[in-house]
Structure formats: C-alpha cells, structure tokens
Design a protein around this motif. Structure first.
Motif, mmCIF file in Angstrom:
data_model
loop_
_atom_site.group_PDB
_atom_site.id
_atom_site.type_symbol
_atom_site.label_atom_id
_atom_site.label_comp_id
_atom_site.label_asym_id
_atom_site.label_seq_id
_atom_site.Cartn_x
_atom_site.Cartn_y
_atom_site.Cartn_z
ATOM 1 N N GLU A 181 -39.491 66.268 -16.019
ATOM 2 C CA GLU A 181 -39.389 67.420 -15.328
ATOM 3 C C GLU A 181 -40.883 67.827 -14.782
ATOM 4 N N TYR A 182 -40.932 68.105 -13.345
ATOM 5 C CA TYR A 182 -42.175 68.476 -12.653
ATOM 6 C C TYR A 182 -42.148 69.777 -12.014
ATOM 7 N N ILE A 183 -43.064 70.343 -11.351
ATOM 8 C CA ILE A 183 -43.214 71.592 -10.724
ATOM 9 C C ILE A 183 -43.693 71.096 -9.111
ATOM 10 N N VAL A 184 -42.866 71.444 -8.450
ATOM 11 C CA VAL A 184 -43.252 71.067 -7.056
ATOM 12 C C VAL A 184 -43.729 72.472 -6.327
ATOM 13 N N SER A 185 -44.823 72.468 -5.484
ATOM 14 C CA SER A 185 -45.468 73.822 -5.061
ATOM 15 C C SER A 185 -45.591 73.720 -3.669
ATOM 16 N N PHE A 186 -45.452 74.528 -2.971
ATOM 17 C CA PHE A 186 -45.869 74.588 -1.445
ATOM 18 C C PHE A 186 -47.002 75.699 -1.211
ATOM 19 N N SER A 187 -47.774 75.599 -0.803
ATOM 20 C CA SER A 187 -49.180 76.276 -0.443
ATOM 21 C C SER A 187 -49.429 76.511 1.129
ATOM 22 N N MET A 188 -49.702 77.615 1.524
ATOM 23 C CA MET A 188 -49.785 78.215 2.938
ATOM 24 C C MET A 188 -50.900 77.250 3.573
ATOM 25 N N ARG A 189 -50.368 76.997 4.733
ATOM 26 C CA ARG A 189 -51.599 76.292 5.819
ATOM 27 C C ARG A 189 -51.897 77.351 6.476
ATOM 28 N N GLU A 190 -50.831 77.972 7.104
ATOM 29 C CA GLU A 190 -50.943 78.904 8.423
ATOM 30 C C GLU A 190 -50.091 80.131 7.906
ATOM 31 N N ASP A 191 -50.565 81.305 8.140
ATOM 32 C CA ASP A 191 -49.706 82.492 7.925
ATOM 33 C C ASP A 191 -48.488 82.635 8.915
ATOM 34 N N GLY A 192 -47.382 83.221 8.629
ATOM 35 C CA GLY A 192 -46.305 83.136 9.647
ATOM 36 C C GLY A 192 -45.388 82.259 9.288
ATOM 37 N N PHE A 193 -45.784 80.919 8.648
ATOM 38 C CA PHE A 193 -44.778 79.924 8.272
ATOM 39 C C PHE A 193 -43.446 80.421 7.677
ATOM 40 N N GLU A 194 -42.313 80.088 8.329
ATOM 41 C CA GLU A 194 -41.054 80.470 7.722
ATOM 42 C C GLU A 194 -40.207 79.251 6.992
ATOM 43 N N LEU A 195 -39.964 79.375 5.890
ATOM 44 C CA LEU A 195 -39.416 78.376 5.135
ATOM 45 C C LEU A 195 -37.843 78.709 4.590
ATOM 46 N N ASP A 196 -37.067 77.945 4.998
ATOM 47 C CA ASP A 196 -35.480 78.100 4.755
ATOM 48 C C ASP A 196 -35.000 77.304 3.586
ATOM 49 N N LYS A 197 -35.571 75.954 3.474
ATOM 50 C CA LYS A 197 -34.706 74.965 2.634
ATOM 51 C C LYS A 197 -36.046 73.904 2.394
ATOM 52 N N TRP A 198 -36.087 73.078 1.254
ATOM 53 C CA TRP A 198 -36.568 71.845 1.341
ATOM 54 C C TRP A 198 -36.033 70.744 0.645
ATOM 55 N N MET A 199 -36.168 69.631 0.872
ATOM 56 C CA MET A 199 -35.479 68.439 0.218
ATOM 57 C C MET A 199 -36.565 67.472 -0.285
ATOM 58 N N LEU A 200 -36.330 66.716 -1.566
ATOM 59 C CA LEU A 200 -36.682 65.512 -1.769
ATOM 60 C C LEU A 200 -35.676 64.373 -1.533
ATOM 61 N N VAL A 201 -36.044 63.298 -0.811
ATOM 62 C CA VAL A 201 -35.240 62.374 -0.239
ATOM 63 C C VAL A 201 -35.874 60.829 -0.688
ATOM 64 N N LYS A 202 -35.116 60.055 -1.445
ATOM 65 C CA LYS A 202 -35.754 58.776 -1.840
ATOM 66 C C LYS A 202 -35.300 57.700 -0.841
ATOM 67 N N ASP A 203 -34.386 57.951 -0.123
ATOM 68 C CA ASP A 203 -34.112 56.959 1.089
ATOM 69 C C ASP A 203 -34.721 57.259 2.402
ATOM 70 N N LYS A 204 -35.578 56.469 3.000
ATOM 71 C CA LYS A 204 -36.197 57.015 4.357
ATOM 72 C C LYS A 204 -34.989 56.909 5.343
ATOM 73 N N SER A 205 -34.008 56.315 5.273
ATOM 74 C CA SER A 205 -33.122 56.330 6.434
ATOM 75 C C SER A 205 -32.171 57.746 6.535
ATOM 76 N N TYR A 206 -32.422 58.393 5.336
ATOM 77 C CA TYR A 206 -31.539 59.667 5.498
ATOM 78 C C TYR A 206 -32.280 60.841 6.085
ATOM 79 N N ILE A 207 -31.855 61.387 7.045
ATOM 80 C CA ILE A 207 -32.229 62.318 7.795
ATOM 81 C C ILE A 207 -31.432 63.763 7.643
ATOM 82 N N PRO A 208 -32.074 64.708 7.182
ATOM 83 C CA PRO A 208 -31.181 65.834 7.067
ATOM 84 C C PRO A 208 -30.773 66.609 8.180
ATOM 85 N N GLU A 209 -29.781 67.353 8.234
ATOM 86 C CA GLU A 209 -29.025 67.916 9.505
ATOM 87 C C GLU A 209 -29.069 69.426 9.266
#
Length: 209
Positions: A181-209
C-alpha cells in the motif's frame, strides 16, 4: 526551496485503499482521502452536481466531468501572464509547498507506472501540477503540464522541461518497488488547476480516452 516530505501513513492507516489490477488504476479526483492547504493560501475544492462551490464568480466545468464532480485549486488569482506571479501564493514551483490531495492505493504489480491526469485548462496559468508517492516527490513526477485540449477535459502525462514548456508525452512516472500500500499525492503548481480523474498505467501503449 526544497520539496516538503510528508508521512501520512499513520493518518490514513484505517482507510481502504484504491486497488490496482492488471497494471491499471483509475481514481476520481474528488475521492481523495486527505486534503490540506498545507499551510498555504490555496486548497483543492470540490465542484459537484447539486453542491455549493464557495467561490461565486467562477466558471463551472461539470459538463463532461467523470462522476459529475471534479476538484480545483482555489482561489484562482493568476489566469494570464499579465497577472502577478507570487511564489507560495498562486504559484508553487516546488512540490509539497502548496495545497495537496492524497489517495491511498494498493499496488499488486510492482514497477514503474505512467501517471495520467484528466484536467480542464482555459489558459496558460492553470495547467501545472506535481505528483509524488509516500510523501516524496521524485523528479519524474514534477511539473505535470497540460497544453493541448484547451476548454475540454483532456488527458495528459507530459512533463514540462526547459526546452519544451508543453512537455513530452508520457514522461510523468512513479515507481513502486514492491506489492504494497502506498499514498499517492498531488501538489499544486498553479492555482486554478482542475482535476477530474487520474490513472496509474503500467503499459506505455495504453492511452486513456
């Protein structure tokens, strides 16, 4: 300035982790297990259908958002290059010094994963973010950048670098050394950033749609 290291393991000890299966993990941005302004004047706030957003003069991008919700780094005071840049207030070049959201995850398949974020950008100053794991911020997770797909929900795994401010595709990664088990964190770089969803993908050929 140096990245701030965090340890949230004890705080999130009893939280049920999001589980990676077959090299894939997808998590809604608003499903964070921990949310903090981190001592800064910025924090991630949830936009959700039927909910009350605490900032009135602001655009709503719920249309097309997965799960009818997303999070945004607020307040947003730097929208264009002409707006004053204030490090530690509306711009956080170093990860771990601005508002932060964290998610407990269970990795069954160790290795290096590409990190994808689904974000909404309307200008040049709302498209930067950092990602880290277990309170540390590897170079491979710093400066997530979103340039293409303005005014639409768009996936990116590009890292901003000096010679290419829009970044190169599929260059944001995190490495998990063992099944655990791990803890993944997202930290702001710029205000106003809008985040809907995130993914971890092991296969480089996989492109989310």
């Amino acid at each position: 300035m140096t990245p701030v290291i965090f340890d949230l393991n004890e705080k999130l000890e009893d939280v049920e982790a999001f589980e990676e299966k077959n090299g894939l993990l997808a998590v809604e941005g608003e499903a964070f297990h921990y949310n903090s302004n981190n001592g800064s004047p910025r924090k991630f706030y949830v936009h959700e259908k039927g909910g009350k957003f605490p900032f009135t003069s602001h655009d709503d991008h719920l249309k097309g958002a997965s799960g009818d919700a997303y999070i945004e780094a607020m307040p947003d005071t730097r929208k264009t290059h002409d707006d004053k840049l204030i490090v530690g207030e509306n711009f956080f070049p170093v990860p771990g010094i601005g508002g932060m959201v964290s998610y407990k995850v269970k990795i069954n398949t160790p290795g290096t994963y590409y990190v994808w974020v689904r974000a909404y950008s309307t200008g040049p100053e709302d498209n930067g973010l950092h990602v880290g794991v277990n309170g540390e911020w590897p170079e491979s997770g710093q400066r997530i950048q979103l340039c293409k797909g303005k005014h639409n929900w768009t996936w990116s795994s590009a890292q901003r670098v000096p010679e290419n401010h829009c970044g190169y595709a599929q260059t944001i990664t995190l490495t998990f050394d063992k099944a655990d088990e791990y803890i993944v964190s997202f930290s702001m770089r710029e205000d106003g950033f809008e985040l809907d969803k995130w993914m971890l993908v092991k296969d480089k050929s996989y492109i989310p749609e």
